[in-house]
Design an enzyme around this catalytic site. Structure first.
Site, mmCIF file in Angstrom:
data_model
loop_
_atom_site.group_PDB
_atom_site.id
_atom_site.type_symbol
_atom_site.label_atom_id
_atom_site.label_comp_id
_atom_site.label_asym_id
_atom_site.label_seq_id
_atom_site.Cartn_x
_atom_site.Cartn_y
_atom_site.Cartn_z
ATOM 1 N N ILE A 95 -3.720 -1.350 1.287
ATOM 2 C CA ILE A 95 -3.171 -0.329 1.833
ATOM 3 C C ILE A 95 -4.571 1.081 1.583
ATOM 4 O O ILE A 95 -5.520 0.439 0.845
ATOM 5 C CB ILE A 95 -1.513 0.519 1.550
ATOM 6 C CG1 ILE A 95 -1.791 0.325 -0.014
ATOM 7 C CG2 ILE A 95 -0.793 -0.909 1.584
ATOM 8 C CD1 ILE A 95 -0.075 0.894 -0.758
ATOM 9 N N ASP A 96 -4.392 2.287 2.047
ATOM 10 C CA ASP A 96 -5.236 2.912 2.379
ATOM 11 C C ASP A 96 -4.512 4.216 1.291
ATOM 12 O O ASP A 96 -3.454 3.838 0.605
ATOM 13 C CB ASP A 96 -5.803 3.489 3.384
ATOM 14 C CG ASP A 96 -5.267 3.766 3.846
ATOM 15 O OD1 ASP A 96 -4.152 4.793 4.023
ATOM 16 O OD2 ASP A 96 -5.032 4.362 5.269
ATOM 17 N N ALA A 97 -5.423 5.527 0.918
ATOM 18 C CA ALA A 97 -4.858 6.125 -0.123
ATOM 19 C C ALA A 97 -2.983 7.063 0.720
ATOM 20 O O ALA A 97 -2.612 7.455 0.119
ATOM 21 C CB ALA A 97 -5.556 7.563 0.130
#
Length: 146
Positions: free
Chosen positions: A28-30
């Site tokens: 996942i990203d931020a």
């Protein structure tokens, strides 16, 4: 999940292959959603498992036939995000089979919900000179029967 058959240009039936993966924190990203490039990784892994399911290892193809299968073109559409800890299903099926290439459709789903789809054109090339190379007859037969 059960796959639906599709038909090659030669009229043979080819079934979908379905492979599952869990979304990990590293995917996942931020913003808390799966980073867009990771869908490509999930699809690549599903294609590798699909080949394994038919009895072909990529290392075996290279060693025995000097053959590697590479992505020539990919078109991807994103519809909804995958999230941490989701179980995703990647559906893979061939839509067109040529002598040295194939086109397949891949879908990433969460349960029955389609998150993204891709049309992937793969090319068979010689591992030494990187030029197109016909798929061996046993591989063509397996692709048509799978």
């Amino acid at each position: 999940m059960q796959g639906a058959p599709c038909t090659s240009p030669q009229g043979e039936t080819m079934n979908e292959f379905i492979w599952s993966i869990r979304v990990y924190y590293e995917d996942i990203d931020a913003g808390g959603i799966v980073y867009h490039a990771n869908y490509l990784k999930f699809m690549e892994r599903a294609r590798t498992e699909w080949l394994r399911d038919m009895g072909f290892e990529q290392t075996q193809l290279k060693q025995q036939h000097n053959l590697i299968i590479v992505v020539r073109k990919i078109s991807i559409d994103y519809f909804k995000p995958a999230l941490f800890n989701d179980i995703l299903y990647i559906k893979t099926h061939i839509t067109q089979l040529g002598k040295a290439s194939m086109t397949m459709t891949q879908e990433v789903l969460r349960d029955a919900e389609i998150l993204c789809t891709a049309v992937v054109k793969l090319a068979a090339i010689n591992a030494i000179n990187q030029r197109p190379q016909a798929l061996p007859p046993d591989i063509i037969k397996a692709l048509q029967q799978h």
